[in-house]
Motif scaffolding. Structure first.
Motif, mmCIF file in Angstrom:
data_model
loop_
_atom_site.group_PDB
_atom_site.id
_atom_site.type_symbol
_atom_site.label_atom_id
_atom_site.label_comp_id
_atom_site.label_asym_id
_atom_site.label_seq_id
_atom_site.Cartn_x
_atom_site.Cartn_y
_atom_site.Cartn_z
ATOM 1 N N PHE A 187 4.119 13.357 2.550
ATOM 2 C CA PHE A 187 4.147 12.037 1.914
ATOM 3 C C PHE A 187 4.184 10.920 2.955
ATOM 4 N N LEU A 188 5.106 11.034 3.923
ATOM 5 C CA LEU A 188 5.241 9.988 4.936
ATOM 6 C C LEU A 188 3.986 9.912 5.817
ATOM 7 N N SER A 189 3.478 11.076 6.210
ATOM 8 C CA SER A 189 2.289 11.088 7.061
ATOM 9 C C SER A 189 1.115 10.420 6.360
ATOM 10 N N SER A 190 0.944 10.749 5.075
ATOM 11 C CA SER A 190 -0.160 10.159 4.313
ATOM 12 C C SER A 190 0.012 8.656 4.160
ATOM 13 N N GLU A 191 1.232 8.219 3.806
ATOM 14 C CA GLU A 191 1.473 6.803 3.567
ATOM 15 C C GLU A 191 1.344 5.980 4.854
ATOM 16 N N ILE A 192 1.974 6.442 5.946
ATOM 17 C CA ILE A 192 1.946 5.685 7.201
ATOM 18 C C ILE A 192 0.523 5.632 7.751
ATOM 19 N N GLU A 196 -5.331 0.625 6.682
ATOM 20 C CA GLU A 196 -5.443 -0.662 5.994
ATOM 21 C C GLU A 196 -5.253 -1.821 6.971
ATOM 22 N N ILE A 197 -4.277 -1.688 7.864
ATOM 23 C CA ILE A 197 -4.030 -2.753 8.851
ATOM 24 C C ILE A 197 -5.231 -2.919 9.779
ATOM 25 N N GLN A 198 -5.783 -1.791 10.229
ATOM 26 C CA GLN A 198 -6.947 -1.861 11.108
ATOM 27 C C GLN A 198 -8.134 -2.518 10.408
ATOM 28 N N ALA A 199 -8.283 -2.203 9.096
ATOM 29 C CA ALA A 199 -9.368 -2.843 8.344
ATOM 30 C C ALA A 199 -9.125 -4.340 8.212
ATOM 31 N N LEU A 200 -7.865 -4.718 7.997
ATOM 32 C CA LEU A 200 -7.540 -6.141 7.875
ATOM 33 C C LEU A 200 -7.775 -6.880 9.194
ATOM 34 N N GLN A 201 -7.467 -6.204 10.316
ATOM 35 C CA GLN A 201 -7.683 -6.843 11.613
ATOM 36 C C GLN A 201 -9.161 -7.197 11.833
ATOM 37 N N GLU A 202 -10.034 -6.407 11.241
ATOM 38 C CA GLU A 202 -11.474 -6.655 11.420
ATOM 39 C C GLU A 202 -12.011 -7.689 10.427
ATOM 40 N N HIS A 246 -5.857 -18.422 1.617
ATOM 41 C CA HIS A 246 -4.518 -17.851 1.400
ATOM 42 C C HIS A 246 -4.466 -16.964 0.164
ATOM 43 N N ASN A 247 -5.023 -17.462 -0.947
ATOM 44 C CA ASN A 247 -4.950 -16.685 -2.193
ATOM 45 C C ASN A 247 -5.682 -15.357 -2.059
ATOM 46 N N ASP A 248 -6.880 -15.380 -1.442
ATOM 47 C CA ASP A 248 -7.657 -14.145 -1.299
ATOM 48 C C ASP A 248 -6.937 -13.140 -0.403
ATOM 49 N N ILE A 249 -6.413 -13.612 0.726
ATOM 50 C CA ILE A 249 -5.708 -12.714 1.645
ATOM 51 C C ILE A 249 -4.442 -12.179 0.992
ATOM 52 N N TYR A 250 -3.727 -13.070 0.284
ATOM 53 C CA TYR A 250 -2.497 -12.616 -0.400
ATOM 54 C C TYR A 250 -2.819 -11.512 -1.400
ATOM 55 N N LYS A 251 -3.881 -11.713 -2.206
ATOM 56 C CA LYS A 251 -4.247 -10.695 -3.200
ATOM 57 C C LYS A 251 -4.608 -9.378 -2.521
ATOM 58 N N GLU A 252 -5.315 -9.481 -1.414
ATOM 59 C CA GLU A 252 -5.722 -8.257 -0.720
ATOM 60 C C GLU A 252 -4.507 -7.525 -0.157
ATOM 61 N N LEU A 253 -3.569 -8.273 0.448
ATOM 62 C CA LEU A 253 -2.346 -7.652 0.966
ATOM 63 C C LEU A 253 -1.500 -7.072 -0.161
ATOM 64 N N TYR A 254 -1.420 -7.827 -1.245
ATOM 65 C CA TYR A 254 -0.639 -7.353 -2.391
ATOM 66 C C TYR A 254 -1.242 -6.075 -2.970
ATOM 67 N N GLN A 255 -2.575 -5.995 -2.979
ATOM 68 C CA GLN A 255 -3.237 -4.787 -3.484
ATOM 69 C C GLN A 255 -2.953 -3.593 -2.581
ATOM 70 N N VAL A 256 -2.884 -3.845 -1.261
ATOM 71 C CA VAL A 256 -2.551 -2.768 -0.325
ATOM 72 C C VAL A 256 -1.188 -2.182 -0.669
#
Length: 559
Positions: A63-68, A74-80, A94-104
């Protein structure tokens, strides 16, 4: 006599042989069988326990390995994502980025709080509650972050928090604007989803460490030494299963204390024979005692319900036994208090509504307001009849709008029209000494708000500001921030001193109003009674410079 002695001797021998026979063929076999049974039983229990511990460790590690790993991707995709660096330059994304982070966060079982912060530690976006304490904490935390780090994700552990739902791991990555680090994206992984791996497992705990043995998470504080390292790996009576995850960056330990199992084997063996003889008697006595106590608890609960029905409730009365009936008794008391509180709040809502309506009517028919307005109209009839007619129509409009009490809410644009008419009348009186501006986005015009919620604040701005300055400017602006509607009322009047400002702010945190700040308090109290304590009026002011009032209510679409 010899015969008697012989009979006695024979009887004695018979009893001894019978006792020996019972001992050899009944008691001893029973003891042996029972002993073998207990031995096999506890061997099986121990084997099942070991397998269960191994399975639980494997499940948790997976569980932890999969989640981390998923969070890292997800973070690497966001960095790009080129939009991410723009959050520090414009509010448009702001709204678009917030929604995307919230969806993550939503897509993961292991929940987290996310933060977008600049290099100075200011939080731009987060799904956590934002206050000064959080800001100071992240300012302190970000001093540890290398602001020239590469694009690798950095892990930090939270050593100072041992609550069951704390942040046990921080995943931090830089946000680049070209070759420059403009900020950071942070995910605080929460530990509350780890509970299911140990709460339903008797005498089982979990500890997550880094490769050096430093604790990231522990289900029990006593397992950790003062230096923050795990302290039971070599202790007698503990069985530990460990697994490395995420390329050996973390180690998951599942720990079970087996000392109780060993003691249970010993005392269980001895207690079995005592239990067999005493079970019937104890069960009977226990049943009689429990029946008597339970009946008494039920009678007390029925008496409480009867008192509530008759309006004679005397308050919480704790039962003698701390059992399920005491739980029912507690929640019954809580339900009664909630009902009384709800009745009290409904009563206060009605009183506040009535007071607001009376205040509105009094304001509209205030002799000074009407006298000054009619005098202006009288003068303008001679000098400028068309302007006098327009002013009279505006007066009629605001009187009609305030008297109409058919709806508690009204569209924002209707309230703004009322404010326009009111300020136009005041401007006709004060001419160039008074100016105002209103900025309301067209898409917010139909948003429902409590009727006349701005009127007392605008009235105060004119009433207390115009006499102390040569030129008074009033600005009104509305905007949507997430799921909230924020209305700003700014004036360039005389403002408040720091002591007076603190007095007003303290008043807004009370449920009674002993002061003469009726307008601000009533607006704030109406909002909190209608929407809850997360909403209301905030006051900012600086003496001789002016005041800023922020009205915050939930954003709702047109009904």
């Amino acid at each position: 006599m010899i015969i008697m002695i012989g009979n006695t001797t024979i009887n004695k021998l018979y009893r001894e042989k019978l006792s020996r026979s019972l001992l050899l063929f009944a008691i001893i076999p029973t003891i042996l069988v029972t002993g073998v049974f207990f031995q096999l039983f506890f061997m099986i229990i121990n084997e099942i326990s070991d397998r269960e511990l191994t399975s639980q460790n494997k499940e948790l590690s997976s569980f932890l390995s999969s989640e981390i790993t998923s969070y890292k991707k997800e973070i690497q995709a966001l960095q790009e994502d080129p939009r991410l660096s723009r959050v520090f330059q414009t509010d448009d994304v702001h709204n678009d980025i917030y929604k995307e982070l919230y969806q993550v966060v939503t897509d993961h079982q292991l929940k987290s709080n996310f933060y977008i912060v600049d290099v100075e530690g200011s939080i731009l976006l987060t799904n956590a509650y934002r206050d000064n304490t959080a800001q100071i904490y992240y300012d302190k935390y970000l001093t540890k972050v290398n602001k020239n780090q590469d694009k690798d994700i950095t892990f930090y552990n939270e050593k100072d928090n041992h609550a069951a739902d704390f942040t046990f791991l921080k995943m931090t990555a830089p946000i680049y604007d070209g070759n420059k680090v403009s900020g950071f994206i942070i995910f605080d992984l929460q530990s509350n989803q780890l509970r299911r791996f140990y709460e339903n497992m008797n005498y089982t705990d979990i500890v997550i460490t880094d490769p050096f043995g430093n604790q990231l998470f522990s289900s029990k504080r006593s397992l950790i030494l003062d230096n923050g390292k795990i302290g039971v790996l070599s202790k007698k009576g503990y069985h530990t299963v460990s697994s490395s995850i995420v390329k050996d960056e973390f180690i998951v330990h599942s720990i079970r204390y087996e000392g109780l199992l060993q003691k249970g084997f010993f005392f269980g063996f001895l207690g079995l024979f005592v239990i067999c003889g005493l079970m019937v008697i104890i069960t009977r006595l226990f049943a009689i005692s429990i029946a008597r106590k339970k009946t008494k608890s039920i009678d007390t609960l029925l008496s409480t319900i009867q008192d509530v029905n008759e309006g004679r409730y005397k308050g919480y009365h704790q039962l003698e036994e701390e059992d399920e009936f005491e739980t029912i008794n507690y929640y019954l008391h809580d339900m009664i208090l909630s009902k009384n509180l709800l009745l009290s709040e409904n009563k206060e809502i009605h009183i506040r509504k009535t007071e607001a309506e009376i205040k509105q009517l009094q304001m509209q028919f205030n002799p000074h307001f009407l006298f000054n307005t009619l005098e202006n109209i009288k003068f303008m009839i001679r000098m400028n009849p068309s302007s006098a007619e327009e002013l009279l129509l505006k007066l009629s409009s605001i009187l009609r709008y305030s008297i109409d009490n058919t709806d508690q809410d009204s569209p924002l644009k209707d309230d703004i029209k009322y404010i326009y008419d009111y300020l136009d009348i005041q401007k006709a009186r004060f001419e160039e000494r008074l100016n105002f501006s209103v900025e309301i986005p067209e898409e917010l015009g139909t948003t429902p708000i409590p009727k006349l919620i701005m009127q007392p604040l605008v009235e105060n701005a004119v009433k207390y500001g115009i006499d102390h300055v040569d030129h008074l400017l009033i600005k009104i602006k509305a905007s949507r921030i997430g799921d909230k509607l924020v209305i700003m009322i700014l004036d360039t009047g005389s403002g408040f001193s720091q002591s007076r400002l603190q007095e007003i702010r303290d008043l807004l945190h009370t449920t009674q109003n002993p002061s003469n700040h009726i307008g601000i308090y009533n607006v704030h109290r109406r909002i909190q009674l209608k929407y809850g304590r997360s909403y209301g009026v905030r006051v900012f002011s600086e003496e001789n410079k002016g005041s800023l009032l922020l009205i915050t209510i939930p954003y709702r679409k047109e009904e």
